[in-house]
Design an enzyme around this catalytic site. Structure first.
Site, PDB file in Angstrom:
ATOM      1  CB  CYS A   8      -0.927   0.021   1.247  1.00  0.00           C
ATOM      2  SG  CYS A   8      -0.131   0.104   2.584  1.00  0.00           S
ATOM      3  CG  ASP A   9       0.822   6.039  -0.054  1.00  0.00           C
ATOM      4  OD1 ASP A   9       1.787   6.135  -0.847  1.00  0.00           O
ATOM      5  OD2 ASP A   9       0.562   7.181   0.407  1.00  0.00           O
TER       6      ASP A   9
END
Length: 108
Positions: A8-9
């Site tokens: 994810c980020d």
């Protein structure tokens, strides 16, 4: 043991989902190692061929094209986590998604 990576980020938003996936794997006696990492680590994981499956968090699905070719080159299945399963933190459903991807890749 199969290695499943969720990116994810920053690697933090998927941590709870990974915990739920691990719980489900334990209940169903599935031999997997599951990790959540920031997307920036994805190229290292792919290059070192450490993954049997890679899933991207829905919030970074726009980055799918950035690593698709690299995953194909290393024969690593890649997909985006089902957004409903992600939103509800349904670890069992995401684990099933990953296992299905790994099995399909082995049958190629």
């Amino acid at each position: 043991m199969k290695n499943i990576f969720l990116f994810c980020d920053a690697g933090m938003s998927t941590s709870l989902l990974v915990s739920k996936m691990r719980e489900s794997a334990k209940v169903h006696n599935v031999d997997v190692e599951i990790q959540a990492l920031p997307f920036g680590k994805s190229f290292e994981i792919i290059q070192n061929n450490k993954a049997d499956c890679i899933l991207l968090g829905p919030q970074i699905k726009f980055l799918l094209k950035d690593i698709e070719e690299k995953c194909e080159k290393h024969n690593i299945p890649l997909d985006v986590v089902n957004s409903i399963a992600y939103g509800t933190m349904n670890g069992e459903k995401v684990l099933k998604q990953a296992i299905k991807m790994i099995k399909a890749n082995q049958n190629k």
